[in-house]
Design an enzyme around this catalytic site. Sequence first.
Site, PDB file in Angstrom:
ATOM      1  N   GLY A  47       0.847  -1.195   0.000  1.00 17.69           N
ATOM      2  CA  GLY A  47       0.000   0.000   0.000  1.00 17.69           C
ATOM      3  C   GLY A  47       0.881   1.242   0.000  1.00 17.69           C
ATOM      4  O   GLY A  47       1.037   1.938  -1.000  1.00 17.69           O
TER       5      GLY A  47
ATOM      6  N   CYS B  26      -7.537  23.451  16.389  1.00 20.15           N
ATOM      7  CA  CYS B  26      -7.477  23.876  17.790  1.00 20.15           C
ATOM      8  C   CYS B  26      -7.014  22.712  18.636  1.00 20.15           C
ATOM      9  O   CYS B  26      -7.814  22.043  19.306  1.00 20.15           O
ATOM     10  CB  CYS B  26      -8.841  24.364  18.239  1.00 20.15           C
TER      11      CYS B  26
HETATM   12  N1  LLP Z   1      -2.293  -5.852   4.027  1.00 23.39           N
HETATM   13  C1  LLP Z   1      -2.855  -5.790   5.250  1.00 23.39           C
HETATM   14  C2  LLP Z   1      -3.620  -6.926   5.734  1.00 23.39           C
HETATM   15  C3  LLP Z   1      -2.701  -4.643   6.036  1.00 23.39           C
HETATM   16  O1  LLP Z   1      -3.247  -4.595   7.236  1.00 23.39           O
HETATM   17  C4  LLP Z   1      -1.965  -3.541   5.527  1.00 23.39           C
HETATM   18  C5  LLP Z   1      -1.819  -2.319   6.298  1.00 23.39           C
HETATM   19  C6  LLP Z   1      -1.418  -3.647   4.231  1.00 23.39           C
HETATM   20  C7  LLP Z   1      -1.583  -4.831   3.517  1.00 23.39           C
HETATM   21  C8  LLP Z   1      -0.635  -2.539   3.590  1.00 23.39           C
HETATM   22  O2  LLP Z   1       0.516  -2.244   4.315  1.00 23.39           O
HETATM   23  P1  LLP Z   1       1.590  -1.197   3.710  1.00 23.39           P
HETATM   24  O3  LLP Z   1       2.214  -1.855   2.501  1.00 23.39           O
HETATM   25  O4  LLP Z   1       0.859   0.032   3.367  1.00 23.39           O
HETATM   26  O5  LLP Z   1       2.552  -0.983   4.816  1.00 23.39           O
HETATM   27  N2  LLP Z   1      -2.029   4.064   9.121  1.00 23.39           N
HETATM   28  C9  LLP Z   1      -0.697   3.546   9.293  1.00 23.39           C
HETATM   29  C10 LLP Z   1      -0.486   2.284   8.492  1.00 23.39           C
HETATM   30  C11 LLP Z   1      -1.482   1.212   8.842  1.00 23.39           C
HETATM   31  C12 LLP Z   1      -1.274  -0.020   8.022  1.00 23.39           C
HETATM   32  C13 LLP Z   1      -2.412  -0.964   8.228  1.00 23.39           C
HETATM   33  N3  LLP Z   1      -2.352  -2.142   7.435  1.00 23.39           N
HETATM   34  C14 LLP Z   1       0.299   4.623   8.883  1.00 23.39           C
HETATM   35  O6  LLP Z   1      -0.113   5.717   8.526  1.00 23.39           O
HETATM   36  O7  LLP Z   1       1.503   4.417   8.976  1.00 23.39           O
END
Ligand code: LLP
Length: 432
Positions: free
Chosen positions: A293, A362
């Site tokens: 992602g 705020c």
């Molecule tokens: N697959 C699953 C099952 C996941 O839970 C996630 C991310 C991904 C793939 C994708 O992961 P990535 O390649 O993006 O690292 N809000 C947080 C990140 C939360 C990720 C949650 N799951 C941030 O802003 O760092």
Amino acid sequence: MFVSENLSVNGEGHLTAGGIDTVELAKEYGTPLYVMDEDMIRKNLRRFHESMQKYYGGRGLVHYASKAFSCLEMCRIVASEGDGLDAVSIGELYTALKAGFPMEKVGFHGNNKTDEELAFAVENGVGHIIVDNISELHRLEKIAAEHNAVPHIMFRIKPGIDAHTHQFIMTGQIDSKFGFALETGEAFEAVKEAAASKNVKLVGLHCHIGSQIFDIEPFEEAARVMIRFIAKIRDELGYTVQGLNLGGGFGIKYLESHDPAPFENYMERVSQVVKSECAELGLEQPFIYIEPGRSIAAPAGITLYKVGARKEIPGVRTYISVDGGMCDNPRYILYQSEYEAVVANKAAEERSERVTIAGKCCESGDLIGENMPLQHAESGDIIAVLATGAYNYSMSSNYNRLQKPAVVMLKDGKARVAVKRETLDDIIRNDV
Ligand code: LLP
């Protein structure tokens, strides 16, 4: 020169993204503004599926994790590259559906899917549902029977690897709200039940060990654990698990000092582990899914803000306040995440100061970052915060009744709006 390779400085000393002057973008579309480089999104997707081709003979699929950044246009881009999608709510499924995304290439996640969400996934022919827990399995079996369907499922497994410590604490992750534990036998019992079920077809296993991971070893270890579990299932139940979804989590460069392993090295080494473990265990190599992602979307995005106030507190710090903040980027207040920032209209100048970039909400904690090197910024300047393409727009809010910014997409040196800026009427549209 900057953390993302599509950024540069033009003859006027302005920051460019995908060859386009960002100061001009701010002028034309207003601020705050999310700017996403479509060419770079496509390039990032291709790096994944081409390395899947090169190192694993193409026997796999990239499922872009749409929680990182989702809108109709993003779904269309992913679809046109031939990749799949990881969706985690009915909202993400609906976005994909409305974008004309091939639903058979969608994996549906979530640790607490509602009956409504499960039914929506079944009705719309989602490729597979990644079942998180036993009560979800039972609810899904019932829903499937009611729909006269046999949905394909995977199980989300906790492989017992804590990637964030950069060590493998093999039981560390048992305390997680996601998935079935391996070491307690919970996962095996679930597999046994699903393998015998008439209402669902178990087609794979899934694991995801975390996010923003720089090292390859935890991924290799997870792959090894999962392959061994697939072999145990064959040996003890005589059941063949065809698919293995290894999740996402690949780290990116937010700061110059960050040094994540290149995606290609990840694919090469993990493929190697899968192949050698399968050879050793006499197992057919599974079809592999990965779910990047952040690594697809983050480097392709920047956020543009206009500077309002400059407040120097002698001996304490200098606040540079911008016209956005935690509403469009909640990652500092949530995770103390670090970003690189540039005064877009002074990008050729040296970053001579250390400042705190503050938002307009705020809330004292509403900061984009502290102690950030920046050119001398004054009221009216445009600040670009870099690598904000993932988990910024998707985590944005209307706190303080602020309007969500527009998303502008760049392609072949041209810009277009992919998501409109919210209007004041959007702010009250559901109020009665
Ligand atoms: N697959 C699953 C099952 C996941 O839970 C996630 C991310 C991904 C793939 C994708 O992961 P990535 O390649 O993006 O690292 N809000 C947080 C990140 C939360 C990720 C949650 N799951 C941030 O802003 O760092």
